[in-house]
Design an enzyme around this catalytic site. Structure first.
Site, PDB file in Angstrom:
ATOM      1  N   MET A  78     -43.577   4.172  -4.560  1.00  0.00           N
ATOM      2  CA  MET A  78     -44.886   4.370  -5.189  1.00  0.00           C
ATOM      3  C   MET A  78     -45.988   3.574  -4.473  1.00  0.00           C
ATOM      4  SD  MET A  78     -43.769   4.234  -9.223  1.00  0.00           S
ATOM      5  CE  MET A  78     -45.416   4.652  -9.815  1.00  0.00           C
ATOM      6  N   HIS A  79     -47.226   3.880  -4.830  1.00  0.00           N
ATOM      7  CA  HIS A  79     -48.427   3.088  -4.500  1.00  0.00           C
ATOM      8  C   HIS A  79     -48.892   3.191  -3.052  1.00  0.00           C
ATOM      9  CE1 HIS A  79     -47.295   1.363  -8.306  1.00  0.00           C
ATOM     10  NE2 HIS A  79     -46.321   0.646  -7.800  1.00  0.00           N
ATOM     11  N   ASP A 237     -40.467   6.685  -7.792  1.00  0.00           N
ATOM     12  CA  ASP A 237     -39.043   6.348  -7.697  1.00  0.00           C
ATOM     13  C   ASP A 237     -38.456   5.835  -9.008  1.00  0.00           C
ATOM     14  OD1 ASP A 237     -40.446   3.944  -7.550  1.00  0.00           O
ATOM     15  OD2 ASP A 237     -39.563   3.318  -5.644  1.00  0.00           O
TER      16      ASP A 237
END
Length: 489
Positions: A78-79, A237
């Protein structure tokens, strides 16, 4: 029919082929490099992801009837910030979730814009790894690159784009950008303005189990797949891993012991911690979840084994650990700073409590216990919200250790359920593909039919009491040393 789950991790992509009844037909992993061009920076080349995914898909589907592959979905780190120009070319290397360059931008968001406003706009505050601070960093430090941005994407969504030609993301992954109004499931106009971008730069939003499009004909031909293969939005995830463990619906819990560590609590109602110690995100089942995330979990044990005592005999090292709850050595697991609940990118790992009697085994034990204590930090916040959890699932590489699972069960005082198929985000994303293609009516129905508990670790009352005493000491360490971290930079 067959369904593919693609887990785009930090060090490798894991591809899983699942039949409609949940049976795993094949698993393939492909590694790619991770770059650290400056201190605290962490980057990857999206083209490396794509090359690995293509190679993995070809290998994954060798032994099944190609025409029966119906859908592909995703779980992923992520991110991360992936930026494309108007020709959909990658402008610069992806800035990853564990990148620490945005301290100034994070402080600006939290202190100048203010945590109260951020919480109102997104249900969360700024963390160094989130996407919005990365955009502000680009605006200041790479203005020429920033001016070229036509599309802003997340890592797994870049792969979905390469497969489908659609700029898309799902609500769970978008929740970690600090650009999404999580409660109302839409992009935040306020955050778009704060970050100096335009709404059309952001991808279309989908539920994790929704079809975004069909595979591009030229990619289908290259891979030998049907041109009718559906590309499904997928999930971040942790949300995908939660699906893979059946942590959907109301009041379910999952602990992930991967590179990072999480405690993930699903809910059908929007909940938010007023101190923002926990993330309040959308879930892959169409509802919500709370999540505490520590940046270093199983990676702490890997660092200790690989880099410090230099052994590959992980289980052998743990065999000597017998006196649970009686160790006088503590370990703060902040090798990469910390997110939940401290939100301190300057935090550092440390051992404390050593003496001339301290052994290598004591320190190995302290690593395992320190990670468990840090997970409990977030669990204690959830309890303050009135959430009552009695049992949890567990997944991730660290969950392969029977000893570590026993420690976690007793540190948290939870029954710990071990599931039959523990393949994390790749299995969860394959389930999402199956739901999208009509194999199951909902994510919850799919997990009820496919996820089986094969063992339960019960906490021991005496050992829980010992760990309660140890935890009471552990929680005093971080406040005592917090002021030192800035001085040690």
């Amino acid at each position: 029919m067959y369904y593919i789950g693609i887990d785009l991790g930090t060090s490798a992509v894991k591809l899983l082929l699942m039949s409609g009844n949940g049976h795993i037909e094949n698993i393939v992993s492909k590694n790619y490099p991770l770059y650290f061009p400056h201190p605290d920076w962490s980057e990857q080349n999206p083209e490396d992801w794509w090359t690995a995914v293509l190679a993995g898909l070809k290998e994954l589907t060798k032994k099944v009837p190609i025409e029966q592959v119906a859908g592909i979905s995703f779980g992923g780190q992520m991110h991360g910030l992936v930026v494309l120009d108007k020709k959909d070319q990658v402008i610069r290397p992806a800035i990853l979730w564990n990148d620490g360059r945005t301290a100034k931008q994070t402080d600006y968001l939290n202190q100048v814009i203010g945590k109260k406003k951020l919480t109102k706009y997104t249900a969360n505050i700024a963390f160094a790894g989130f996407t919005a601070p990365k955009l502000l960093w680009m605006q200041t430090e790479e203005p020429e690159n920033f001016s070229k941005i036509a599309k802003i994407m997340l890592p797994k969504d870049y792969i979905a784009y390469r497969l489908s030609g659609i700029h898309c993301t799902d609500y769970s992954d978008a929740s970690g950008m600090l650009l999404l109004d999580v409660k109302n499931r839409k992009w935040s106009d306020e955050m778009i303005q704060i970050c100096g971008i335009r709404k059309e730069m952001l991808p279309n939003l989908y539920e994790s189990y929704e079809v975004v499009g069909l595979i591009l004909p030229e990619i289908a031909e290259q891979l030998g797949l049907s041109k009718q293969v559906k590309i499904v939005a997928g999930a971040g995830d942790n949300a995908a891993a939660a699906v893979g463990t059946g942590t959907v619906g109301e009041g379910k819990c999952n602990i992930s012991l991967g590179t990072s560590g999480t405690i993930f609590i699903s809910s059908k109602q929007f909940k938010m911690d007023e101190h923002n110690s926990l993330h309040s995100f959308n879930h892959a089942d169409g509802y919500y979840h709370l999540m505490g995330c520590m940046l270093s979990a199983a990676s702490c044990n890997r660092w200790w084994m690989d880099e410090i005592i230099k052994t590959v005999q992980y289980q052998e090292e743990q065999k000597e650990i017998r006196a649970l709850g009686e160790n006088h050595v503590f370990f703060l697991p902040y090798l990469m700073g910390e997110r939940s609940p401290h939100n301190n990118p300057d935090a550092k790992a440390m051992f404390i409590g050593m003496s001339m009697n301290t052994t290598r085994t004591d320190m190995t034990q302290a690593i395992l216990e320190g990670v468990a204590f840090a997970i409990r930090d977030s669990f204690e916040v959830a309890k303050l919200l009135g959430i009552r959890i009695e049992r949890t699932k567990i997944c991730g590489g660290g969950a392969k250790s029977p000893l570590w699972k026993k420690i976690i069960a007793n540190v948290l005082g939870l029954k710990l359920d071990v599931i039959e198929t523990e393949e994390g985000p790749s299995y969860g994303s394959a389930i999402l593909a199956a739901v999208a293609c009509g194999e199951y009516r909902s994510v919850e129905e799919a997990t009820q039919k496919l996820i089986n508990v094969v063992d339960t670790i019960e906490p021991d009352v005496k050992l829980m009491y010992k760990y309660d005493e140890r935890y009471a000491k552990f929680v005093k360490i971080y406040p005592a040393v917090r002021e030192l971290y800035q001085a040690l930079k």
